[in-house]
Write a protein that holds these residues in place. Structure first.
Motif, PDB file in Angstrom:
ATOM      1  N   THR A  96     -35.757  12.462  -6.498  1.00 34.68           N
ATOM      2  CA  THR A  96     -36.907  13.335  -6.701  1.00 34.68           C
ATOM      3  C   THR A  96     -37.951  12.566  -7.498  1.00 34.68           C
ATOM      4  OG1 THR A  96     -35.893  14.240  -8.711  1.00 34.68           O
ATOM      5  CG2 THR A  96     -35.559  15.459  -6.655  1.00 34.68           C
ATOM      6  N   PRO A 108     -42.900  14.494  -3.017  1.00 35.34           N
ATOM      7  CA  PRO A 108     -41.683  15.034  -3.618  1.00 35.34           C
ATOM      8  C   PRO A 108     -40.524  14.057  -3.744  1.00 35.34           C
ATOM      9  CG  PRO A 108     -41.926  15.842  -1.371  1.00 35.34           C
ATOM     10  CD  PRO A 108     -43.181  15.098  -1.697  1.00 35.34           C
ATOM     11  N   TYR A 109     -40.401  13.046  -2.829  1.00 35.19           N
ATOM     12  CA  TYR A 109     -39.158  12.274  -2.803  1.00 35.19           C
ATOM     13  C   TYR A 109     -39.397  10.788  -2.547  1.00 35.19           C
ATOM     14  CZ  TYR A 109     -37.256  16.950  -2.088  1.00 35.19           C
ATOM     15  OH  TYR A 109     -36.948  18.277  -2.221  1.00 35.19           O
ATOM     16  N   ARG A 147     -38.308  20.295  -0.053  1.00 43.09           N
ATOM     17  CA  ARG A 147     -38.166  20.968  -1.345  1.00 43.09           C
ATOM     18  C   ARG A 147     -38.256  22.473  -1.133  1.00 43.09           C
ATOM     19  NH1 ARG A 147     -42.151  18.358  -5.520  1.00 43.09           N
ATOM     20  NH2 ARG A 147     -43.618  19.800  -4.498  1.00 43.09           N
ATOM     21  N   ILE A 190     -30.088  18.463  -7.100  1.00 41.82           N
ATOM     22  CA  ILE A 190     -31.527  18.288  -6.962  1.00 41.82           C
ATOM     23  C   ILE A 190     -32.052  19.275  -5.928  1.00 41.82           C
ATOM     24  CG2 ILE A 190     -31.488  15.860  -7.628  1.00 41.82           C
ATOM     25  CD1 ILE A 190     -31.721  15.120  -4.681  1.00 41.82           C
ATOM     26  N   ALA A 236     -33.424  19.675  -2.944  1.00 48.54           N
ATOM     27  CA  ALA A 236     -33.696  18.961  -1.699  1.00 48.54           C
ATOM     28  C   ALA A 236     -32.727  19.420  -0.624  1.00 48.54           C
ATOM     29  CB  ALA A 236     -33.563  17.450  -1.904  1.00 48.54           C
TER      30      ALA A 236
END
Length: 322
Positions: free
Chosen positions: A51, A31-32, A115, A64, A66
Motif C-alpha cells: 500500500t 493506492p499500490y 481498494r 491490508i 486490497a
C-alpha cells in the motif's frame, strides 16, 4: 545458483525492501505498488502488493485494504486471488496474493488491485509465445551453437551455469597427507547481449574454453585449487519475457526501480508486473571435451548426485595475495 534469475525469479516479488525509502510523488493518490509476473510454467501465480502510504517500498504487519483479481482479456475469465502475510528470511514481512492457474501463451491478462473505496491499480501483460532450444553437436565441441527458435519480445538474464566441483586426487602427495574435501560451486556466466538474430529467433555461441577462465577465477577467489575443477553438468537458461520487461540499463535493481517513474507498467500505481516463463536446457559434455577445456574427469562427485554437504556447499570467500 546466483544469478538473479530467476528464478528470484523476479527480484521484486520476494524482495524484502530497500535500504532507503522513496517519497511518493506529492499530490498523487496512487493506492499500490506491485511486484511480480505471470509465469506460463507455473501452476500458481503470485504478486507482492504494497500500500502506498507515507513512503514507497515499506510494508506493515496486519491485513491490508486490497483485493486482487486477474482478467483474461482473451477469454473473459476472471479469477480472484487470495492474500496472505509472509515473513522473509531476514524477518521482514510482506503481503503476497496468489491464485492457482497456469497463464497461457499469447493470451493477454489484466491484473486489478482494488481498494475498498474503489481506487484501483492495474497492469496488463501478454504471455510470450513458446520457444524451443536446439544445441548443435553439443557433446563434441568446445564451442556449442545454441539456437532459440521462436521470438518472445525479450530475453532476460541469458546465462550458462557451470555446475562445477573440486575433485580431490585419490592419492594425495606426499603419502599420508589429508585429502581435501570436495566442494560444489556452480558458476553462472552471462550471455545477455551476445545473441545473433536468425530467421526464426536467435543464436548463441557458448564458448566452453573461454568460460572456463571465469570458472577458474571464481574458484581461485574462494581459495580452491583451479587444477582440481570437475564439471557435473551445464545449464543454458533464460527468461522469455513480454515487451514491457525492459528495465533501464537492463538491471532489475529494486533500489533503482522503486524510484517513481523509473520503470513501471502499473496504471495508477508503482512497480512492475510482467509476463514470461523460464527456459532451461541441460547437458553433459564428453570427457574428451572436458579435458580439452581444462576440467578434471575422474572421481565420484561429478558422476552421481551428492547428498553430503562436502559436495553441495560452496566455501566462504577468502582474502589472499594482497
Amino acid at each position: 545458483m546466483r544469478n538473479c534469475f530467476l528464478y528470484l525469479l523476479f527480484c521484486g516479488l520476494l524482495w524484502a525492501g530497500c535500504d532507503q525509502n522513496i517519497e511518493p510523488i506529492v499530490g498523487e493518490d496512487r493506492p499500490y505498488t506491485l511486484w511480480g509476473f505471470l509465469d506460463a510454467n507455473a501452476d500458481t501465480q503470485r504478486v507482492r502488493v504494497f500500500t502506498v502510504e507515507e513512503r514507497l517500498g515499506t510494508d506493515r504487519s496486519g491485513p491490508i485494504d486490497a483485493s486482487v483479481a486477474s482478467v483474461n482479456l482473451t477469454t473473459g475469465e476472471t479469477i480472484r486471488w487470495a492474500g496472505r502475510q509472509i515473513t522473509f528470511a531476514d524477518t521482514s514481512m510482506g503481503h503476497v496474493f496468489e491464485a492457482a492457474f497456469r497463464a497461457v501463451h499469447e493470451e493477454q491478462y489484466r491484473l486489478e488491485v482494488t481498494r475498498s473505496d474503489g481506487s484501483k491499480s492495474t497492469a496488463t501483460v501478454t504471455i510470450p509465445p513458446p520457444v524451443t532450444v536446439e544445441l548443435v553437436d553439443e557433446r563434441n565441441r568446445t564451442v556449442v551453437p545454441a539456437f532459440i527458435h521462436g521470438k518472445p519480445p525479450n530475453l532476460v538474464d541469458v546465462s550458462v551455469v557451470y555446475d562445477a566441483i573440486t575433485l580431490p586426487p585419490a592419492n594425495p602427495w606426499p603419502p599420508g597427507s589429508t585429502t581435501p574435501e570436495a566442494v560444489r560451486l556452480p558458476v553462472a556466466v552471462s550471455y545477455s547481449g551476445k545473441e545473433e538474430p536468425t530467421a526464426d529467433g536467435w543464436k548463441y555461441e557458448i564458448n566452453l574454453r573461454q568460460d572456463f577462465e571465469e570458472v577458474r577465477e571464481v574458484f581461485e577467489l574462494n581459495c580452491l585449487r583451479p587444477d582440481l575443477i570437475a564439471l557435473r553438468r551445464i545449464d543454458f537458461r533464460f527468461l522469455a519475457a513480454d515487451e514491457q520487461w525492459d528495465p533501464p540499463n537492463g538491471s532489475f535493481n529494486p533500489n533503482l526501480l522503486i524510484e517513481p517513474g523509473t520503470f513501471s507498467n502499473v496504471t495508477n500505481g508503482y512497480g512492475f508486473f510482467g509476463g514470461g516463463y523460464t527456459v532451461s536446457t541441460r547437458w553433459i559434455p564428453t570427457n574428451l571435451v572436458l579435458r580439452n577445456v581444462g576440467y578434471r574427469t575422474a572421481g565420484p562427485c561429478p558422476l552421481q548426485p551428492q547428498d553430503t554437504p562436502d559436495c553441495q556447499l560452496p566455501p566462504e570467500p577468502c582474502l589472499r595475495d594482497r
